[in-house]
Design an enzyme around this catalytic site. Structure first.
Site, PDB file in Angstrom:
ATOM      1  N   ASN A 297      18.746  50.304  43.297  1.00 35.83           N
ATOM      2  CA  ASN A 297      17.918  51.434  42.872  1.00 35.83           C
ATOM      3  C   ASN A 297      17.011  51.867  44.000  1.00 35.83           C
ATOM      4  O   ASN A 297      16.538  51.065  44.799  1.00 35.83           O
ATOM      5  CB  ASN A 297      17.086  51.056  41.630  1.00 35.83           C
ATOM      6  CG  ASN A 297      15.768  50.392  41.994  1.00 35.83           C
ATOM      7  OD1 ASN A 297      14.776  51.067  42.313  1.00 35.83           O
ATOM      8  ND2 ASN A 297      15.747  49.054  41.984  1.00 35.83           N
TER       9      ASN A 297
ATOM     10  N   ASN B  15       1.898  45.334  42.201  1.00 36.55           N
ATOM     11  CA  ASN B  15       3.219  45.466  42.817  1.00 36.55           C
ATOM     12  C   ASN B  15       3.013  45.656  44.312  1.00 36.55           C
ATOM     13  O   ASN B  15       2.663  46.745  44.770  1.00 36.55           O
ATOM     14  CB  ASN B  15       3.985  46.643  42.199  1.00 36.55           C
ATOM     15  CG  ASN B  15       5.396  46.749  42.754  1.00 36.55           C
ATOM     16  OD1 ASN B  15       5.754  46.006  43.670  1.00 36.55           O
ATOM     17  ND2 ASN B  15       6.186  47.657  42.207  1.00 36.55           N
TER      18      ASN B  15
ATOM     19  N   LYS C  42       2.987  40.503  42.699  1.00 34.29           N
ATOM     20  CA  LYS C  42       4.461  40.531  42.701  1.00 34.29           C
ATOM     21  C   LYS C  42       4.974  40.544  44.134  1.00 34.29           C
ATOM     22  O   LYS C  42       4.650  41.426  44.924  1.00 34.29           O
ATOM     23  CB  LYS C  42       4.985  41.735  41.921  1.00 34.29           C
ATOM     24  CG  LYS C  42       6.504  41.679  41.781  1.00 34.29           C
ATOM     25  CD  LYS C  42       7.005  42.550  40.665  1.00 34.29           C
ATOM     26  CE  LYS C  42       8.512  42.436  40.500  1.00 34.29           C
ATOM     27  NZ  LYS C  42       9.013  43.307  39.449  1.00 34.29           N
TER      28      LYS C  42
ATOM     29  N   THR D 184      17.340  43.886  35.020  1.00 34.73           N
ATOM     30  CA  THR D 184      18.604  44.621  34.989  1.00 34.73           C
ATOM     31  C   THR D 184      19.459  44.304  33.755  1.00 34.73           C
ATOM     32  O   THR D 184      20.173  45.184  33.258  1.00 34.73           O
ATOM     33  CB  THR D 184      19.374  44.313  36.293  1.00 34.73           C
ATOM     34  OG1 THR D 184      18.532  44.742  37.376  1.00 34.73           O
ATOM     35  CG2 THR D 184      20.692  45.057  36.370  1.00 34.73           C
TER      36      THR D 184
ATOM     37  N   GLY E 282      14.592  37.843  38.416  1.00 38.59           N
ATOM     38  CA  GLY E 282      15.660  38.173  39.358  1.00 38.59           C
ATOM     39  C   GLY E 282      17.001  37.689  38.853  1.00 38.59           C
ATOM     40  O   GLY E 282      17.288  36.491  38.878  1.00 38.59           O
TER      41      GLY E 282
ATOM     42  N   ILE F 299      14.281  54.235  43.105  1.00 41.37           N
ATOM     43  CA  ILE F 299      13.552  55.126  42.191  1.00 41.37           C
ATOM     44  C   ILE F 299      12.312  55.690  42.913  1.00 41.37           C
ATOM     45  O   ILE F 299      12.010  56.869  42.814  1.00 41.37           O
ATOM     46  CB  ILE F 299      13.135  54.350  40.918  1.00 41.37           C
ATOM     47  CG1 ILE F 299      14.315  53.559  40.319  1.00 41.37           C
ATOM     48  CG2 ILE F 299      12.526  55.277  39.886  1.00 41.37           C
ATOM     49  CD1 ILE F 299      15.411  54.359  39.725  1.00 41.37           C
TER      50      ILE F 299
ATOM     51  N   CYS G 236       7.480  46.806  46.428  1.00 39.48           N
ATOM     52  CA  CYS G 236       8.549  47.775  46.148  1.00 39.48           C
ATOM     53  C   CYS G 236       9.305  48.076  47.448  1.00 39.48           C
ATOM     54  O   CYS G 236       8.693  48.467  48.446  1.00 39.48           O
ATOM     55  CB  CYS G 236       7.975  49.060  45.562  1.00 39.48           C
ATOM     56  SG  CYS G 236       9.270  50.312  45.358  1.00 39.48           S
TER      57      CYS G 236
HETATM   58  O1  DOR Z   1      13.360  47.817  42.952  1.00 36.23           O
HETATM   59  C1  DOR Z   1      12.304  48.384  42.673  1.00 36.23           C
HETATM   60  N1  DOR Z   1      12.309  49.672  42.286  1.00 36.23           N
HETATM   61  N2  DOR Z   1      11.130  47.718  42.755  1.00 36.23           N
HETATM   62  C2  DOR Z   1       9.937  48.296  42.524  1.00 36.23           C
HETATM   63  O2  DOR Z   1       8.922  47.662  42.678  1.00 36.23           O
HETATM   64  C3  DOR Z   1       9.867  49.678  42.082  1.00 36.23           C
HETATM   65  C4  DOR Z   1      11.159  50.329  41.783  1.00 36.23           C
HETATM   66  C5  DOR Z   1      11.118  51.788  42.195  1.00 36.23           C
HETATM   67  O3  DOR Z   1      10.481  52.575  41.475  1.00 36.23           O
HETATM   68  O4  DOR Z   1      11.684  52.128  43.242  1.00 36.23           O
END
Ligand code: DOR
Length: 287
Positions: free
Chosen positions: A52, A110, A147, A248, A225, A54, A113
């Site tokens: 992802n 967080n 995190k 997931t 995870g 995002i 990311c």
């Molecule tokens: O894998 C991730 N996607 N981890 C994050 O902390 C945020 C998320 C994103 O919004 O990209």
């Protein structure tokens, strides 16, 4: 509990199960100011897992508190708010905005990311991580979880640094940086070229990271995870986790969390173990 960003029910018409069965609900990370997130495509399903990018789309903390937090609070489970800042000051501001709210049980910082264009990722830079945690610590007495990222030489050292700076727990781990190519277009499969890999491929990485964190720091470690079966849940506890998050697996099966809770109950009954606390005590004795 659900991993942050994997249980966005505020737009959903109805949940397929009673959220009150969860230990807690961790909401999608919220930023200080509104932001759109990354360009599409943002998700790629690969044989090795889900990637992802995002990029944390967020309404900003004010709209979150007014409009979204009440929806989560009404679900009847403790609410953990995940926050993502671009500087230590922003973490402090985010935490200060949540500090007075009775409905917020704890705050997850967080710091990890993989999809944000940071100058430096806090979870990959010990000094910055400590600055972010310490500034957040100064802004609240609420429990603070840090995190962490798997993409470091030692997750254990980062967990220890977070503890020293005032974190009450660590969430281990976020997704790991990854990329997949579409061999027909010969281009990366996601818009931002790379993203975070999640799913079963992440489980062994998470187990090593949880083990490392629990052997370096004296704060609880929340394991996350690649968990998709009850055996995975038990393995993450055996690596030293005090609690687990599911990410997931809920995308592929929206009933994954209630299923795993039921399967864990049955697992414990079959083994003659009265509670998760007793399971954790057994694990400690065996190691
Ligand atoms: O894998 C991730 N996607 N981890 C994050 O902390 C945020 C998320 C994103 O919004 O990209």
């Amino acid at each position: 509990m659900p991993a942050s960003g994997t249980f966005d029910c505020h737009n959903a018409p109805a949940l397929p199960f009673d959220a009150a069965i969860l230990g807690a609900i961790v909401v999608k990370s919220v930023t200080l100011h509104p932001q759109k997130g990354n360009p599409p495509p943002r998700l790629a399903e690969t044989p090795s897992g889900l990637i992802n990018s995002i990029g944390i789309p967020s309404p900003g903390i004010d709209v979150f508190i007014q409009q979204i937090l009440p929806v989560y609070t009404a679900l009847g489970s403790p609410v953990i708010v995940s926050v993502a800042g671009y500087s230590a000051n922003e973490y402090a501001e985010l935490v200060a905005a949540l500090d007075g709210l009775k409905s917020v049980e704890a705050i997850e910082l967080n710091l990890s990311c993989p999809n944000i264009r940071y100058h430096r990722m806090p979870a990959q830079d010990k000094d910055l991580l400590q600055e972010c945690v310490a500034m957040a610590r100064g802004a609240t007495a609420k429990p603070l979880w840090a995190k962490l990222s798997p993409d470091v030489p030692s997750v254990g050292e980062m967990a220890q640094a977070a503890e020293v700076a005032g974190a009450d727990a660590c969430t281990v781990i976020n997704t790991t940086s990854a990329m997949m190519v579409n061999i027909h277009t010969l281009r990366p499969m996601i818009g931002a070229t790379r993203g975070g890999l999640s799913g079963p491929a992440l489980l062994p990485i998470a187990l090593a990271a949880v083990w490392d964190a629990t052997h370096h720091a004296n704060i609880p470690v929340i394991g996350v995870g690649g968990i998709s079966t009850v055996e995975d849940v038990v393995a993450v506890f055996a690596a030293g986790a005090s609690a687990v998050q599911i990410g997931t697996a809920s995308f592929y099966d929206p009933m994954a969390m209630p299923r795993l809770i039921g399967e864990l109950d049955r697992y414990l009954k079959d083994k003659g173990i009265a509670s998760i606390e007793e399971l954790k005590a057994k694990i400690r004795q065996s190691q």
